[in-house]
Design a protein around this motif. Structure first.
Motif, PDB file in Angstrom:
ATOM      1  N   LEU A 286      -2.410  11.372  11.016  1.00 30.97           N
ATOM      2  CA  LEU A 286      -2.456  10.231  10.110  1.00 30.97           C
ATOM      3  C   LEU A 286      -2.039  10.634   8.701  1.00 30.97           C
ATOM      4  O   LEU A 286      -1.302   9.904   8.027  1.00 30.97           O
ATOM      5  N   GLU A 287      -2.514  11.783   8.257  1.00 23.85           N
ATOM      6  CA  GLU A 287      -2.144  12.269   6.925  1.00 23.85           C
ATOM      7  C   GLU A 287      -0.642  12.509   6.839  1.00 23.85           C
ATOM      8  O   GLU A 287       0.001  12.151   5.844  1.00 23.85           O
ATOM      9  N   ARG A 288      -0.057  13.082   7.888  1.00 22.58           N
ATOM     10  CA  ARG A 288       1.388  13.370   7.877  1.00 22.58           C
ATOM     11  C   ARG A 288       2.207  12.078   7.811  1.00 22.58           C
ATOM     12  O   ARG A 288       3.118  11.954   6.975  1.00 22.58           O
ATOM     13  N   VAL A 289       1.882  11.111   8.685  1.00 20.51           N
ATOM     14  CA  VAL A 289       2.639   9.860   8.691  1.00 20.51           C
ATOM     15  C   VAL A 289       2.434   9.102   7.384  1.00 20.51           C
ATOM     16  O   VAL A 289       3.381   8.555   6.803  1.00 20.51           O
ATOM     17  N   ASN A 290       1.195   9.076   6.890  1.00 19.25           N
ATOM     18  CA  ASN A 290       0.917   8.357   5.655  1.00 19.25           C
ATOM     19  C   ASN A 290       1.656   8.971   4.465  1.00 19.25           C
ATOM     20  O   ASN A 290       2.158   8.242   3.591  1.00 19.25           O
ATOM     21  N   ASP A 291       1.720  10.301   4.404  1.00 17.91           N
ATOM     22  CA  ASP A 291       2.455  10.968   3.322  1.00 17.91           C
ATOM     23  C   ASP A 291       3.915  10.516   3.315  1.00 17.91           C
ATOM     24  O   ASP A 291       4.515  10.294   2.255  1.00 17.91           O
ATOM     25  N   LYS A 292       4.476  10.366   4.502  1.00 12.07           N
ATOM     26  CA  LYS A 292       5.875   9.943   4.614  1.00 12.07           C
ATOM     27  C   LYS A 292       6.039   8.485   4.174  1.00 12.07           C
ATOM     28  O   LYS A 292       6.985   8.148   3.456  1.00 12.07           O
ATOM     29  N   VAL A 293       5.105   7.631   4.590  1.00 14.27           N
ATOM     30  CA  VAL A 293       5.163   6.221   4.190  1.00 14.27           C
ATOM     31  C   VAL A 293       4.953   6.086   2.685  1.00 14.27           C
ATOM     32  O   VAL A 293       5.670   5.337   2.006  1.00 14.27           O
ATOM     33  N   ARG A 294       4.006   6.824   2.145  1.00 17.18           N
ATOM     34  CA  ARG A 294       3.711   6.734   0.715  1.00 17.18           C
ATOM     35  C   ARG A 294       4.873   7.250  -0.125  1.00 17.18           C
ATOM     36  O   ARG A 294       5.207   6.668  -1.172  1.00 17.18           O
ATOM     37  N   ALA A 295       5.488   8.335   0.312  1.00 18.16           N
ATOM     38  CA  ALA A 295       6.624   8.895  -0.428  1.00 18.16           C
ATOM     39  C   ALA A 295       7.800   7.918  -0.444  1.00 18.16           C
ATOM     40  O   ALA A 295       8.536   7.826  -1.431  1.00 18.16           O
ATOM     41  N   GLU A 296       7.964   7.174   0.647  1.00 16.50           N
ATOM     42  CA  GLU A 296       9.100   6.249   0.773  1.00 16.50           C
ATOM     43  C   GLU A 296       8.840   4.914   0.094  1.00 16.50           C
ATOM     44  O   GLU A 296       9.737   4.347  -0.521  1.00 16.50           O
ATOM     45  N   PHE A 297       7.592   4.417   0.193  1.00 21.52           N
ATOM     46  CA  PHE A 297       7.328   3.053  -0.257  1.00 21.52           C
ATOM     47  C   PHE A 297       6.223   2.928  -1.304  1.00 21.52           C
ATOM     48  O   PHE A 297       5.944   1.834  -1.779  1.00 21.52           O
ATOM     49  N   GLY A 298       5.562   4.042  -1.651  1.00 23.03           N
ATOM     50  CA  GLY A 298       4.574   4.020  -2.717  1.00 23.03           C
ATOM     51  C   GLY A 298       3.253   3.365  -2.366  1.00 23.03           C
ATOM     52  O   GLY A 298       2.521   2.919  -3.252  1.00 23.03           O
ATOM     53  N   ALA A 299       2.921   3.290  -1.080  1.00 22.11           N
ATOM     54  CA  ALA A 299       1.651   2.677  -0.676  1.00 22.11           C
ATOM     55  C   ALA A 299       1.120   3.350   0.571  1.00 22.11           C
ATOM     56  O   ALA A 299       1.890   3.803   1.427  1.00 22.11           O
ATOM     57  N   ASP A 300      -0.214   3.396   0.669  1.00 23.97           N
ATOM     58  CA  ASP A 300      -0.853   3.961   1.857  1.00 23.97           C
ATOM     59  C   ASP A 300      -0.831   2.968   3.011  1.00 23.97           C
ATOM     60  O   ASP A 300      -0.684   1.755   2.823  1.00 23.97           O
ATOM     61  N   LEU A 301      -1.010   3.486   4.207  1.00 28.72           N
ATOM     62  CA  LEU A 301      -1.243   2.650   5.379  1.00 28.72           C
ATOM     63  C   LEU A 301      -2.625   2.001   5.279  1.00 28.72           C
ATOM     64  O   LEU A 301      -3.508   2.500   4.569  1.00 28.72           O
ATOM     65  N   ILE A 302      -2.804   0.901   5.985  1.00 34.23           N
ATOM     66  CA  ILE A 302      -4.134   0.305   6.133  1.00 34.23           C
ATOM     67  C   ILE A 302      -4.515   0.357   7.601  1.00 34.23           C
ATOM     68  O   ILE A 302      -3.861  -0.262   8.444  1.00 34.23           O
ATOM     69  N   ILE A 303      -5.570   1.123   7.904  1.00 39.60           N
ATOM     70  CA  ILE A 303      -6.095   1.239   9.264  1.00 39.60           C
ATOM     71  C   ILE A 303      -7.599   1.029   9.187  1.00 39.60           C
ATOM     72  O   ILE A 303      -8.303   1.779   8.506  1.00 39.60           O
ATOM     73  N   LEU A 304      -8.090   0.007   9.865  1.00 41.46           N
ATOM     74  CA  LEU A 304      -9.497  -0.365   9.762  1.00 41.46           C
ATOM     75  C   LEU A 304     -10.187  -0.346  11.111  1.00 41.46           C
ATOM     76  O   LEU A 304      -9.608  -0.743  12.126  1.00 41.46           O
ATOM     77  N   GLY A 305     -11.421   0.107  11.111  1.00 41.50           N
ATOM     78  CA  GLY A 305     -12.302  -0.028  12.267  1.00 41.50           C
ATOM     79  C   GLY A 305     -13.376  -1.042  11.932  1.00 41.50           C
ATOM     80  O   GLY A 305     -13.917  -1.029  10.821  1.00 41.50           O
ATOM     81  N   ILE A 306     -13.678  -1.932  12.859  1.00 42.41           N
ATOM     82  CA  ILE A 306     -14.679  -2.978  12.636  1.00 42.41           C
ATOM     83  C   ILE A 306     -15.798  -2.811  13.661  1.00 42.41           C
ATOM     84  O   ILE A 306     -15.561  -2.811  14.869  1.00 42.41           O
ATOM     85  N   GLU A 307     -17.037  -2.664  13.179  1.00 38.19           N
ATOM     86  CA  GLU A 307     -18.188  -2.456  14.061  1.00 38.19           C
ATOM     87  C   GLU A 307     -18.943  -3.767  14.245  1.00 38.19           C
ATOM     88  O   GLU A 307     -19.344  -4.397  13.272  1.00 38.19           O
ATOM     89  N   ARG A 308     -19.137  -4.148  15.492  1.00 36.26           N
ATOM     90  CA  ARG A 308     -19.817  -5.409  15.806  1.00 36.26           C
ATOM     91  C   ARG A 308     -21.307  -5.212  16.044  1.00 36.26           C
ATOM     92  O   ARG A 308     -22.094  -6.144  15.872  1.00 36.26           O
ATOM     93  N   THR A 309     -21.712  -4.020  16.476  1.00 40.79           N
ATOM     94  CA  THR A 309     -23.112  -3.755  16.784  1.00 40.79           C
ATOM     95  C   THR A 309     -23.470  -2.353  16.292  1.00 40.79           C
ATOM     96  O   THR A 309     -22.608  -1.589  15.865  1.00 40.79           O
ATOM     97  N   GLY A 310     -24.757  -2.022  16.386  1.00 40.14           N
ATOM     98  CA  GLY A 310     -25.187  -0.664  16.057  1.00 40.14           C
ATOM     99  C   GLY A 310     -26.082  -0.610  14.836  1.00 40.14           C
ATOM    100  O   GLY A 310     -26.394  -1.627  14.198  1.00 40.14           O
ATOM    101  N   ASN A 311     -26.482   0.607  14.477  1.00 40.90           N
ATOM    102  CA  ASN A 311     -27.436   0.807  13.394  1.00 40.90           C
ATOM    103  C   ASN A 311     -26.897   0.397  12.030  1.00 40.90           C
ATOM    104  O   ASN A 311     -27.658  -0.059  11.166  1.00 40.90           O
TER     105      ASN A 311
END
Length: 456
Positions: A286-311
């Motif tokens: 993820l760090e490698r791909v994001n570095d490439k995207v950020r260098a090219e377009f000046g923004a980080d990726l957005i990757i989210l996890g959503i938790e429906r249950t749990g503590n």
């Protein structure tokens, strides 16, 4: 049966003996009890959306990944013979088309459904007492199926397979530690890590690169293998995420689309159980791909996890509840960014000063968010550097594109899907009742998004 043992009569005697047992009472006296949640002015402890600078990047496609599994008993003459049906679905929602429809006074449901493109990976895995022709056991059968399933999956016709993606991560596996054993019962040699299909140098048995995931160890030879099916599903979900990122990266004409994509995954951004070693290679990729995207377009990726249950979901509900039992103790459009110390003190109790929650198994940071509409969301956002991953502190800069994330959550969370978001609800529905088995839609999706980008 005595009256004391009759559940429908007086007290159930064995349970009464258990609860009144002096050993239980003695242990209760030693158990540490958490004090009630202290009153907190959450307006002072949270980051409000108005305090953050919102970027001018408009996301054009949402990618949601979720999965499901079911079990079935089959008739082959052996008791408890079982197979597991596992589906991992990926739903792409074309936001440009959604925005166009929102301008209309009445949205045609058929046109709205056309904004969603779905694709599913469906697989059958063997469990107890099911052995394929040419195999020695249910375990060897399951190992073969796992390898073959990864081999046949890819999102573009000319792209690397899911197995190729896995091999990339395998090369970055953490070294050291106790090596797993060869999967053959009669062999005591350590497992030999390699790619593809090969033979054990000690016993001569066939090995697969996917044996390193050790998912076959979860197969229950004397009962149901629900845990195994669940962990296969979770592993496929994480591999699918990296597979999509790498495939778009490898196609120059579509690489720029990564800047305009938002990725959602059901559950925390972490890998558990026997495949947990994948977390560090995933973090590095993820760090490698994001570095490439950020260098090219000046923004980080957005990757989210959503938790429906749990503590974490339970704790957020607790701190959002006032002493009189009413909600709204937590301000709307505000995010609470979690540190390791807060998690240890309030959610996952541990007084070890060296303990770091999910230090070796996660690739994201957790936060709580109360949307504009007053709905609670427990989310994780993927991190791409040691600074962002350092849970000793929780600054907005450690949560990539936090303002864009919160704006998206405001739009995607509704009362229809408690503790979840619209894209993941669509992905879960597709996984539960898959309508597009084996259908690859990503090339069409990429082409449509590219055409819209050129037109805008």
């Amino acid at each position: 049966m005595s009256e004391g043992n009759f559940i429908g009569g007086q007290a159930y005697e064995p349970l009464r003996r258990l609860l009144s047992d002096s050993k239980i009472q003695a242990m209760q006296a030693e158990i540490r009890i958490k004090s009630s949640i202290k009153e907190t002015n959450w307006s002072e402890e949270t980051v409000h959306l108005d305090e953050l600078d919102v970027s001018d990047i408009k996301s054009k496609v949402l990618i949601a990944i979720d999965g499901d599994y079911s079990k079935s008993i089959i008739e082959n003459g052996y008791p408890g013979a079982e197979i597991g049906y596992i589906t991992v679905s990926t739903v792409a929602i074309l936001l440009n088309k959604v925005r166009e429809l929102e301008k209309e006074e009445f949205i045609d449901p058929k046109k709205f459904r056309e904004t969603e493109k779905t694709s599913s990976i469906d697989s059958l895995f063997v469990g107890c007492n099911v052995v394929l022709q040419g195999e020695q056991s249910a375990t060897s059968s399951m190992r073969k199926i796992l390898y073959k399933e990864l081999y046949k999956c890819h999102i573009f016709k000319d792209s690397e397979s899911l197995l190729d993606t896995y091999h990339t991560l395998l090369r970055e596996r953490p070294k050291g530690g106790r090596a797993p054993k060869c999967p053959y019962d009669e062999c005591e040699a350590d497992y030999e890590f390699s790619e593809g299909e090969y033979l054990c140098k000690s016993c001569g048995g066939k090995l697969y690169s996917t044996d390193a995931l050790r998912l076959h160890e979860l197969l229950n030879n004397s009962g149901t293998s629900g845990e195994m099916y669940g962990q296969i599903k979770e592993t496929f979900k994480k591999l699918q995420l990296i597979h999509i990122l790498r495939t778009f990266e490898q196609h120059p004409k579509y690489f720029s689309l990564l800047r305009e994509m938002v990725f959602f995954m059901e559950g925390p951004l972490a890998v558990f159980s026997t495949a947990s070693w994948l977390a560090r290679p995933i973090r590095k990729e993820l760090e490698r791909v994001n570095d490439k995207v950020r260098a090219e377009f000046g923004a980080d990726l957005i990757i989210l996890g959503i938790e429906r249950t749990g503590n974490f979901v339970k704790h957020f509900m607790d701190i959002d509840t006032k002493k009189d039992g009413t909600d709204n103790n937590f301000p709307n459009q505000s995010a609470f960014l979690l540190t390791n110390s807060y998690i240890k003190e309030h959610i996952v109790y541990n007084e070890n000063p060296h303990f770091v929650y999910l230090n070796d198994t996660s690739f994201g940071r957790k936060f709580f968010y109360k949307t504009k509409g007053g709905y609670r969301v427990v989310s994780s956002v993927a991190t791409f550097s040691n600074y962002q991953s350092n849970t000793d502190t929780a600054f907005p800069a450690q949560f990539p594109r936090l303002s864009d994330v919160l704006v998206l959550l405001d739009k995607l969370v509704s009362s229809r899907y408690e503790n979840s978001i619209t894209p993941l609800a669509a992905a879960h529905a597709e996984a539960a009742i898959p309508l597009n088995l084996g259908k690859s839609v990503f090339e069409d999706i990429a082409r449509q998004i590219k055409e819209q980008s050129n037109a805008s």
